[in-house]
Design a protein around this motif. Structure first.
Motif, short mmCIF file in Angstrom:
data_model
loop_
_atom_site.label_atom_id
_atom_site.label_comp_id
_atom_site.label_asym_id
_atom_site.label_seq_id
_atom_site.Cartn_x
_atom_site.Cartn_y
_atom_site.Cartn_z
N GLY A 123 0.73 -1.26 0.04
CA GLY A 123 0.08 -0.02 -0.01
C GLY A 123 1.03 1.18 -0.06
O GLY A 123 1.76 1.20 0.30
N THR A 124 0.22 2.45 -0.43
CA THR A 124 0.91 3.54 -0.52
C THR A 124 1.64 4.16 0.59
O THR A 124 2.87 4.29 0.66
N LEU A 125 0.80 3.88 1.79
CA LEU A 125 1.45 4.36 2.96
C LEU A 125 2.44 3.50 3.59
O LEU A 125 3.46 4.16 4.03
N LEU A 126 2.48 2.21 3.37
CA LEU A 126 3.47 1.51 3.78
C LEU A 126 4.73 1.51 2.94
O LEU A 126 5.88 1.78 3.52
N GLU A 127 4.77 1.92 1.51
CA GLU A 127 5.90 2.31 0.95
C GLU A 127 6.65 3.66 1.26
O GLU A 127 7.73 3.60 1.25
N GLU A 128 6.01 4.51 1.42
CA GLU A 128 6.28 5.70 1.90
C GLU A 128 7.09 5.67 3.63
O GLU A 128 8.04 6.51 3.52
N GLN A 129 6.41 5.02 4.43
CA GLN A 129 6.72 5.07 5.69
C GLN A 129 7.55 3.81 6.52
O GLN A 129 8.05 4.30 7.18
N LEU A 130 6.94 2.79 6.05
CA LEU A 130 7.20 1.60 6.68
C LEU A 130 7.63 0.55 6.03
O LEU A 130 6.83 -0.51 6.03
N PRO A 131 8.57 0.63 5.01
CA PRO A 131 8.67 -0.47 3.95
C PRO A 131 9.17 -1.68 4.72
O PRO A 131 8.95 -2.82 3.92
N HIS A 132 9.80 -1.66 5.83
CA HIS A 132 10.09 -2.78 6.40
C HIS A 132 9.27 -3.86 7.08
O HIS A 132 9.59 -4.94 7.14
N PHE A 133 7.83 -3.43 6.91
CA PHE A 133 6.85 -4.22 7.20
C PHE A 133 6.70 -5.42 6.10
O PHE A 133 6.03 -6.54 6.51
N LYS A 134 7.17 -5.04 5.13
CA LYS A 134 7.22 -6.18 4.02
C LYS A 134 8.01 -7.42 4.41
O LYS A 134 7.84 -8.63 3.79
N ASP A 135 8.86 -7.35 5.21
CA ASP A 135 9.72 -8.23 5.61
C ASP A 135 9.09 -9.42 6.65
O ASP A 135 9.48 -10.62 6.61
N ASN A 136 8.01 -9.01 7.26
CA ASN A 136 7.30 -9.76 7.78
C ASN A 136 5.83 -9.30 8.16
O ASN A 136 5.13 -9.01 9.04
N PRO A 137 4.91 -9.65 7.18
CA PRO A 137 3.71 -9.32 6.84
C PRO A 137 2.81 -9.66 8.13
O PRO A 137 1.94 -8.98 8.45
N PHE A 138 3.09 -11.03 8.30
CA PHE A 138 2.13 -11.62 9.40
C PHE A 138 2.21 -10.81 10.82
O PHE A 138 1.41 -10.61 11.56
N GLY A 139 3.49 -10.72 11.00
CA GLY A 139 4.10 -10.28 12.46
C GLY A 139 3.64 -8.77 12.48
O GLY A 139 2.95 -8.42 13.67
N TYR A 140 3.45 -8.01 11.53
CA TYR A 140 3.03 -6.58 11.52
C TYR A 140 1.76 -6.38 11.32
O TYR A 140 1.18 -5.30 11.57
N ALA A 141 0.92 -7.57 11.15
CA ALA A 141 -0.30 -7.32 11.04
C ALA A 141 -1.34 -8.16 12.16
O ALA A 141 -2.26 -8.30 12.38
N THR A 142 -0.34 -8.30 13.28
CA THR A 142 -0.99 -8.61 14.60
C THR A 142 -0.91 -7.58 15.56
O THR A 142 -0.36 -6.48 15.51
#
Length: 416
Positions: free
Chosen positions: A277-296
């Motif tokens: 998502g747009t805000l993810l790419e702009e602010q928190l790109p490291h969330f893509k390294d662990n989608p499950f963990g950051y969605a909890t």
């Protein structure tokens, strides 16, 4: 969205016989209300006088095996069905509500015949927000919603088993964040009603019980599945999965207090991360390294519950230890967009201020449980189903159905 419906020893009396008290009576209430539908948002459709009619069926709860009733000074319980005309048939419409309720005497010795009434259930509304045809009613976006009512009643005249009453109260309808916008419909109303007893009943204010003070420890767990939407842009319902465990004390078979741990997984959060998502790419790109963990989301919570036989009314207050995606959630939901003169769309994100920090940190949960075995009998093992609204502080997060198990142990009885 759904909800669920809304008690062992003999009683001894002062100034009234046991036989009289055991004659538990039912009652019926016919109620007319007039009031005002409050504006839910800027440019909300104009409304005329709101009109309601409610019919209620209830009980006095004077049975000797209902310890919870004795502990709570014999409240009345029942169920209400109501019809509401919000005062603008075309843009706001009408609602039909079904609400289990409980009613307590308030300040009985100082102000006789004053009662507080609380109902919590579901409603059907026939008019919703529509981006094209009804864009200024941002209160309701689904046909099935949570419904709540809170009233103060004063008996004015009691004659021939009929009590004529005047009331002032508040009505609320909203969908628990299962579709946006969801500003909610709120109303202030006054009522006149007739409470008709099925038979003559005499209530003695000096009634006493002989239940001994006691407590039990308990352990409980639950599994839940809920639904919510992420924002108006991502307005499709997806699941929230949860598990929780808690332990504490049950006091006098009526009051339950404890604390525990919860864990949740949000499908919307997971999909936004995976879809970059747009805000993810702009602010928190490291969330893509662990989608499950950051969605909890996980945290600690304190719980309180009122046990009314097969029914429990529960309120939890929690502390989020881990909910990293809420930063994006907040910015999407608290922001807004507008178009410039040349047709360009400008998006303004929600500000990460002190209020964001509070709502990111504090969670809450409120709802009803139905127990397979009545809590009147202090069962060692019990199974329950529940319907709850989960919130970030007081703002709805998701609507949840759950199933769980409770184990009681270490029964302790006072020596008095």
């Amino acid at each position: 969205m759904t909800t669920c419906s809304v008690l062992c020893y003999a009683l001894s009396l002062t100034g009234q016989s046991k036989d009289t008290l055991e004659k538990e009576s039912s009652f019926y209430v016919l109620e007319l209300m007039l009031g005002k539908t409050l504006e839910a948002n800027t440019d909300f459709p104009k409304t005329n006088l709101q009109k309601n009619i409610f019919f209620s069926l209830g009980n006095y709860n004077f049975k000797p095996n209902k310890e919870w009733a004795a502990r709570l000074n014999y409240p009345k319980t029942g169920i209400s069905i109501g019809y509401t005309d919000f005062g603008n048939s075309e843009k706001v419409g009408q609602a039909i509500s079904l609400l289990p309720f409980i009613e307590f005497s308030l300040l009985k010795k100082r102000i006789p015949n004053l009662n507080v009434h609380v109902g919590f259930g579901a409603s059907y509304t026939n008019t919703q927000y529509d981006e094209v045809n009804n864009p200024f009613n941002r209160a309701i976006t689904t046909d099935i919603n949570w419904s709540f009512r809170s009233f103060l009643y004063r008996d004015l005249v009691n004659k021939n088993n009929i009590a004529y009453r005047f009331g002032l109260g508040y009505l609320h309808h909203s969908n628990g964040h299962t579709r946006l916008p969801n500003q909610g419909l709120n109303s202030l109303v006054a009522s006149i009603s007739a409470k008709i007893d099925s038979k003559e009943i005499q209530i003695n204010d000096d009634v006493k019980h002989n239940f001994k003070s006691k407590s039990q420890n308990y352990f409980s767990w639950r599994l839940g599945i809920g639904q919510n939407v992420l924002s108006e842009e991502f307005n499709t319902k997806k699941e929230v999965y949860s598990i929780a465990m808690n332990a504490g004390k049950i006091i006098n078979n009526t009051f339950k207090f404890g604390g525990g741990f919860y864990y949740r997984f949000y499908e919307h959060y997971y999909d936004y991360i995976n879809n970059n998502g747009t805000l993810l790419e702009e602010q928190l790109p490291h969330f893509k390294d662990n989608p499950f963990g950051y969605a909890t989301n996980f945290g600690l919570f304190a719980t309180s519950e009122l046990l009314l036989g097969h029914v429990g009314f529960e309120f939890d207050l929690g502390l989020n230890i881990h909910k990293p995606f809420y930063k994006i959630d907040w910015q999407l939901n608290q922001g807004y967009s507008y178009q410039t003169g040349n047709g360009e769309t400008i998006v303004v994100l929600g500000e990460l201020d002190w209020y964001y920090e509070i709502k990111r940190t504090i969670s809450s949960r409120m709802g009803l449980k139905y127990y397979l075995w009545s809590t009147n009998k202090s069962p060692k093992h019990n199974i329950f189903i529940g319907a709850h609204i989960n919130a970030n502080l007081g703002q709805a997060d998701f609507t949840e159905m759950s199933i769980g198990y409770t184990y009681r142990y270490n029964f302790k009885k006072s020596s008095e």
